[in-house]
Write a protein that holds these residues in place. Structure first.
Motif, PDB file in Angstrom:
ATOM      1  N   GLY A  78      20.667  15.530   8.032  1.00  0.00           N
ATOM      2  CA  GLY A  78      21.644  16.358   9.003  1.00  0.00           C
ATOM      3  C   GLY A  78      22.789  15.662   9.395  1.00  0.00           C
ATOM      4  N   ASP A 329      26.260  17.628  15.025  1.00  0.00           N
ATOM      5  CA  ASP A 329      24.889  17.116  15.300  1.00  0.00           C
ATOM      6  C   ASP A 329      25.111  15.183  15.319  1.00  0.00           C
ATOM      7  OD1 ASP A 329      23.739  19.449  15.034  1.00  0.00           O
ATOM      8  OD2 ASP A 329      22.725  19.158  13.570  1.00  0.00           O
ATOM      9  N   THR A 451      15.534  17.967  11.577  1.00  0.00           N
ATOM     10  CA  THR A 451      16.165  19.099  12.629  1.00  0.00           C
ATOM     11  C   THR A 451      17.797  19.173  12.126  1.00  0.00           C
ATOM     12  OG1 THR A 451      14.577  18.688  14.274  1.00  0.00           O
ATOM     13  CG2 THR A 451      16.404  20.033  14.652  1.00  0.00           C
ATOM     14  N   ARG A 452      18.323  20.205  11.562  1.00  0.00           N
ATOM     15  CA  ARG A 452      19.524  20.188  11.104  1.00  0.00           C
ATOM     16  C   ARG A 452      20.126  21.649  11.854  1.00  0.00           C
ATOM     17  NH1 ARG A 452      19.211  19.557   4.657  1.00  0.00           N
ATOM     18  NH2 ARG A 452      17.807  20.999   4.963  1.00  0.00           N
ATOM     19  N   ASN A 453      21.103  21.293  12.849  1.00  0.00           N
ATOM     20  CA  ASN A 453      21.646  22.282  13.606  1.00  0.00           C
ATOM     21  C   ASN A 453      23.100  22.746  12.913  1.00  0.00           C
ATOM     22  OD1 ASN A 453      19.445  22.750  15.268  1.00  0.00           O
ATOM     23  ND2 ASN A 453      19.696  20.563  16.378  1.00  0.00           N
ATOM     24  N   CYS A 456      24.050  24.061   9.102  1.00  0.00           N
ATOM     25  CA  CYS A 456      22.975  24.228   8.312  1.00  0.00           C
ATOM     26  C   CYS A 456      23.036  25.527   7.703  1.00  0.00           C
ATOM     27  CB  CYS A 456      21.642  23.908   8.950  1.00  0.00           C
ATOM     28  SG  CYS A 456      20.348  23.900   7.820  1.00  0.00           S
ATOM     29  N   ASN A 460      15.652  26.090   4.753  1.00  0.00           N
ATOM     30  CA  ASN A 460      14.664  24.908   5.788  1.00  0.00           C
ATOM     31  C   ASN A 460      15.594  24.175   6.368  1.00  0.00           C
ATOM     32  OD1 ASN A 460      12.212  25.955   4.684  1.00  0.00           O
ATOM     33  ND2 ASN A 460      12.798  25.290   2.578  1.00  0.00           N
ATOM     34  N   CYS A 461      16.124  24.571   7.335  1.00  0.00           N
ATOM     35  CA  CYS A 461      16.833  23.712   8.277  1.00  0.00           C
ATOM     36  C   CYS A 461      15.969  22.685   9.275  1.00  0.00           C
ATOM     37  CB  CYS A 461      17.663  24.554   9.464  1.00  0.00           C
ATOM     38  SG  CYS A 461      19.070  25.172   8.541  1.00  0.00           S
ATOM     39  N   SER A 462      14.858  22.938   9.342  1.00  0.00           N
ATOM     40  CA  SER A 462      13.752  21.963  10.068  1.00  0.00           C
ATOM     41  C   SER A 462      12.596  22.011   9.224  1.00  0.00           C
ATOM     42  CB  SER A 462      13.870  22.638  11.590  1.00  0.00           C
ATOM     43  OG  SER A 462      14.831  22.719  12.386  1.00  0.00           O
TER      44      SER A 462
END
Length: 491
Positions: A78, A329, A451-453, A456, A460-462
């Motif tokens: 991330g 992030d 966890t990519r905010n 993203c 599949n961001c998390s």
């Protein structure tokens, strides 16, 4: 069926030898039109072995600096996101880069793996190192010290490639209590020595073999590199110890991690870059930061112009920009006065927002502009390893002291107590080592999820730990070559 597989494998071997010959010594091999020197002829003397070594280092540089691996850990963790398309009918649109598209979404497949070239590239490197290790003891025109130095560098390269393969294709060391889960095939003989269809070792055995190679290398180094050129471009005793410290860190062998990192800090002769030079050192063209322990030399053409560098992925100039920038992030983790925040260049780029092209800010890293090479190891990592190992060894105050050395250098506020020290160490690693290939592997070895905010665009961001998708599939081509090669779970 076995004959077909053998023929296919022999074709692969021939290709590997040809690639080795062409990459290692194109000029050396041109004896006369239409002929080339064989591996046997090439490696009969010191000059030939050193020519092969030069090619081997070039292959290592290409594989780690190549887009797939160079962005992998930071992208998955991330730290980085994609820039919009700069021209054409898709201008302003943001899409994953083709070379990492499936990997980015944790949807890589064995049939069309984004990383097939990385997997085969590392085993080609390992095979080349093994060839050099097999021929070097027979040299009659090299001293024992010279042969030991060549052996040390080849062993370090062999261990390094095996370690990187284990990071990509194996779960973390403590995934099982005794590391009895799948490691990798550990190759200690060249393909020339005969066809074999080995099984994957356990990860415990894989790490033991890596550590043994590194310790043997350290014992064989002399004070003079086998190669000519910048000292920072080749394996030596100090940066091999740095690799060993990293291996111990991932193994959670805290006592040895502390001792080895401390050895590099204390005895390497390398010093941390000062606060006053921190930004200037990173943005200087052509040269690595002075605290670099190993940065592989970038390829150049006949006129000495740089061909492919890390700027290919992170670069920005007035006319063009590359595909990868820092996510908010990451950027938002830095305090306002942190000098490392100056290592971001904010640029407004036309971005498609709700169907309209709109200028939006993107943060390019200044670490990798102007002919930047791949930074494999630098001294600040050793302080961070020593800090984490000190904490895990029950000496949190020593750990806090090391973290504060890095924070003070960056003009960041200092820690005043050891509460949440583990989290602060991981945070400092993320800020200090960003874009250098650590974040995803750090999260996984600490059993933390992804966890990519910001930015993203993955399906599949998390993803929570543990996940079978935290490792990539062994490419199907390689599975087909070796019936004993077990595929990773869920592929």
């Amino acid at each position: 069926m076995q004959n077909f597989k053998t023929m296919k494998y022999l074709k692969y071997i021939t290709a590997a030898f040809l690639i080795f010959s062409l990459q290692s010594c194109s000029d050396f091999l041109e004896q006369e039109p239409g002929t080339q020197t064989s591996i046997d002829e090439l490696l009969q003397n010191k000059a030939g072995v050193l020519t092969a070594m030069k090619g081997l280092y070039g292959a290592v540089e290409e594989n780690v600096r190549g887009e797939r691996f160079a962005v992998y850990s930071d992208l998955q963790g991330g730290n980085i996101k994609f820039t919009p398309t700069s021209s054409g009918s898709s201008i302003g649109q943001i899409t994953p880069a083709l070379n990492v598209r499936e990997v980015y979404s944790f949807e890589d497949t064995e049939e069309t793996s984004n990383f097939e070239s990385v997997y085969t590239g590392h085993y080609s490197i390992i095979n080349q190192a093994n060839l050099i290790l097999e021929y070097t003891p027979k040299l009659t025109d090299a001293t024992d010290a010279e042969k030991n130095q060549i052996k040390a560098e080849a062993l370090a390269i062999r261990a390094y490639s095996h370690f990187l393969l284990s990071q990509i294709y194996c779960q973390d060391y403590s995934y099982t209590s005794d590391a009895s889960h799948l490691g990798i095939v550990y190759s200690t003989e060249s393909i020339k020595a005969g066809l074999k269809y080995p099984k994957r070792e356990t990860l415990a055995t894989t790490y033991s073999l890596i550590i043994n190679d590194l310790k043997t290398a350290i014992d064989n180094y002399s004070d003079t590199s086998a190669m000519t050129g910048p000292v920072y471009s080749y394996f030596n005793k100090n940066n091999t110890k740095a690799l060993l410290a990293r291996v111990y860190l991932y193994k959670k062998d805290w006592a040895n991690a502390y001792e080895t990192a401390n050895d590099v800090i204390t005895n390497s002769g390398v010093q941390l870059v000062s606060s006053s030079n921190l930004v200037a050192q990173w943005v200087q063209p052509d040269l690595p930061v002075s605290e670099a322990l190993l940065e592989f030399t970038i390829p150049r053409d006949a006129e000495s112009a740089a061909k492919v560098t890390m700027a290919s992925y992170f670069g920005f100039n007035a006319n063009t920009y590359a595909r990868y920038v820092a996510s908010n992030d990451l950027v938002n983790l830095y305090e306002a006065d942190d000098l490392r925040k100056q290592l971001f260049l904010t640029v407004n780029i036309q971005t498609l927002v709700n169907g309209l092209l709109t200028p939006a800010p993107y943060n390019f890293t200044r670490k990798f502009q102007d002919n930047a090479g791949y930074v494999a190891f630098r001294l600040s990592e050793m302080y961070l390893i020593r800090a984490e190992a000190a904490l895990e060894n029950g000496q949190p105050n020593l750990g806090m002291s090391d973290i504060n050395i890095i924070r003070a250098r960056a003009n960041a506020s200092l820690l005043t107590n050891t509460l949440n020290l583990k989290e602060n160490i991981l945070l400092e690693r993320r800020k200090e080592l960003c874009f250098e290939g650590h974040l995803f592997f750090d999260l996984r070895r600490n059993h933390l999820g992804i966890t990519r905010n910001d930015g993203c665009i993955s399906t599949n961001c998390s993803i929570a730990y543990p996940s079978p998708k935290f490792v990539l599939p062994i490419p199907l081509y390689n599975i087909n070559l070796n019936e004993n090669l077990q595929q990773n779970e869920s592929y």
